[in-house]
Write an enzyme that holds these catalytic residues in place. Structure first.
Site, PDB file in Angstrom:
ATOM      1  CE  LYS A   1      42.221-104.334  71.745  1.00  0.00           C
ATOM      2  NZ  LYS A   1      42.677-105.720  72.100  1.00  0.00           N
TER       3      LYS A   1
ATOM      4  CB  CYS B   1      46.934-102.616  74.905  1.00  0.00           C
ATOM      5  SG  CYS B   1      47.173-100.319  74.872  1.00  0.00           S
TER       6      CYS B   1
ATOM      7  CG  PHE C   1      51.367 -97.750  71.806  1.00  0.00           C
ATOM      8  CD1 PHE C   1      50.886 -98.491  71.362  1.00  0.00           C
ATOM      9  CD2 PHE C   1      51.418 -96.701  72.369  1.00  0.00           C
ATOM     10  CE1 PHE C   1      51.058 -97.682  69.893  1.00  0.00           C
ATOM     11  CE2 PHE C   1      49.923 -96.201  72.150  1.00  0.00           C
ATOM     12  CZ  PHE C   1      49.771 -96.692  70.274  1.00  0.00           C
TER      13      PHE C   1
ATOM     14  CD  GLU D   1      46.161-110.047  66.669  1.00  0.00           C
ATOM     15  OE1 GLU D   1      45.991-110.653  67.203  1.00  0.00           O
ATOM     16  OE2 GLU D   1      45.905-108.766  66.438  1.00  0.00           O
TER      17      GLU D   1
ATOM     18  CG  HIS E   1      46.848-106.725  70.302  1.00  0.00           C
ATOM     19  ND1 HIS E   1      46.076-106.648  71.388  1.00  0.00           N
ATOM     20  CD2 HIS E   1      47.159-105.285  69.964  1.00  0.00           C
ATOM     21  CE1 HIS E   1      46.194-105.075  71.951  1.00  0.00           C
ATOM     22  NE2 HIS E   1      47.195-104.899  71.424  1.00  0.00           N
TER      23      HIS E   1
ATOM     24  CG  HIS F   1      42.609-101.111  73.039  1.00  0.00           C
ATOM     25  ND1 HIS F   1      43.300-101.558  73.815  1.00  0.00           N
ATOM     26  CD2 HIS F   1      43.945-100.836  72.122  1.00  0.00           C
ATOM     27  CE1 HIS F   1      44.139-102.623  74.294  1.00  0.00           C
ATOM     28  NE2 HIS F   1      44.777-101.659  72.885  1.00  0.00           N
TER      29      HIS F   1
END
Length: 415
Positions: free
Chosen positions: A339, A167, A403, A318, A307, A344
């Site tokens: 998002k 991502c 990830f 975050e 994010h 996403h």
């Protein structure tokens, strides 16, 4: 102290394909109106899945950008990239010619690549045997083909690459392109991310991870970053592409400048396949690196595009990372997650979120975090809840985390 740069790097064009539609205007309109693009999945029969909702790109016609043969031989993720590239180049006015093509490059990331093609051809393999598998399987499936195909179509023969950092792919692609221009290896780069992974295997895999929101009966309220009742992210799809140029190159041709990339930072968690490092330590290092690269102090940042996935662990990490980097200033700077509206977009997320930062600077409006209804005492920053806000933005920070512990951050400034 900022690192010395051979060239200043500016954005002269932006193109987007998002669940709000094709084009940057549709994307921005959806954001400022505070809408959600979430709905039941239509691309396949999801009735047996525990998650049956997503933010799909609807009414996308690849024949608006490709001829019929090209469309048949390109995966949906590459089609999105082609469309966003055409729109970005049109806005920038950059012409690629025999004289300049060796100094113009392409770098487009994708987290998953052409998985729809892989799934379709795997079914053919099982049902009809290996002799019926398409010779286009591999070139349609591999994640680098968006960059490769775009370069073929537009004739750009400069640096050509792809990045696959889950991502964070779109942010890394733009950041790496920024570095390529800054060190003098290209005059312009077509950069960004693309993804089209709302497919049975992808959805099943993320369901197995229990990473997705299961609000099937209320999809538009499913993505709720930083909210106390968040239960997972909403899958989205699309592409974001920007045209980057050295300031000298842009000025020489009289191009309109949308903003300047001034900082790029990245880090690795070295911690876990899917979990954030404790307290967002790796994310904090990426943000600090981006600010140092830009020569920007935390108090100079006017907006953070988070994010903000809507998963319990990511949003907390975050928030902790922003506090670690910004101190008390963390409570003063608006932070929002787009998002919450488009879902996403995986490998494309960072690219469309950078475009959101550019638009926030242009319009003096910060997009909201929608579905913020139940404050989480551990996530206590200003998340611009539910409604867009008028706010002057001269400097914005955009975060992406993937990830594998891939962290990336970009700093963009108005010119």
């Amino acid at each position: 102290m900022s690192r010395p740069r051979a060239a200043r790097v500016v954005v002269t064009g932006a193109g987007a394909v998002t669940p709000f539609g094709v084009g940057v205007p549709a994307f921005w309109q959806g954001l400022v109106e505070g809408r959600s693009a979430a709905a039941p999945i239509t691309g396949f029969d999801a009735s047996a899945f525990p998650v049956r909702i997503a933010a799909e790109v609807r009414d996308f016609d690849p024949l608006s950008f490709l001829d019929a043969r090209e469309a048949r031989h390109t995966d949906r993720m590459a089609q999105f990239a082609v469309a966003a590239t055409d729109l970005a180049l049109a806005q920038s006015g950059l012409s690629i010619t025999e004289a300049n093509r060796d100094r113009i490059g392409v770098l487009i990331g994708s987290g998953i690549g052409g998985i729809a093609t892989l799934e379709a051809q795997h079914r053919i393999l099982l049902e009809k045997g290996p002799g019926r598998v398409s010779p286009y399987l591999i070139p349609m499936m591999i994640a680098d083909m968006a960059a490769g195909y775009v370069s073929i179509r537009v004739g750009a023969r400069g640096p050509n690459s792809s990045v696959c950092t889950a991502c964070a792919s779109g942010t890394h692609a733009i950041g790496d392109s920024y570095e390529i221009i800054a060190r003098g290896d290209a005059d312009a780069m077509i950069a960004g991310g693309t993804e089209a992974c709302i497919t049975p295997v992808s959805v099943a895999g993320f369901c197995a991870l229990r990473a997705l929101s299961r609000r099937n009966d209320d999809p538009q309220r499913a993505s709720r970053p930083f909210d106390a009742q968040r239960d997972g992210f909403l899958m989205g799809e699309g592409a974001g592409i920007v045209v980057l140029e050295s300031l000298e190159h842009a000025e020489a041709r009289g191009a309109q400048v949308l903003g300047e990339i001034v900082g790029y930072g990245m880090s690795g968690d070295a911690y876990h396949q899917t979990h954030n490092a404790p307290e967002g330590e790796g994310a904090a290092r990426a943000m600090r690196a981006a600010l140092v690269s830009a020569g920007i102090e935390p108090e100079q940042v006017d907006y953070i595009n988070a994010h903000g996935t809507s998963t319990p662990a990511n949003d907390l990490a975050e928030t902790q990372a922003i506090k670690a980097v910004f101190g008390e200033q963390a409570y003063k700077v608006p932070v929002s997650s787009t998002k919450s509206q488009v879902g996403h977009l995986m490998g494309a997320a960072g690219a469309v979120e950078l475009i959101a930062c550019l638009l926030a600077m242009k319009h003096g409006v910060v997009p909201p975090t929608i579905n913020y209804e139940f404050p989480d005492p551990d996530c206590d920053l200003d998340y611009v809840p539910n409604q867009a806000r008028k706010h002057r933005v001269e400097v914005a920070l955009s975060n992406s985390f993937g990830f594998g512990g891939h962290n990336a951050a970009l700093v963009v400034r108005a010119v």
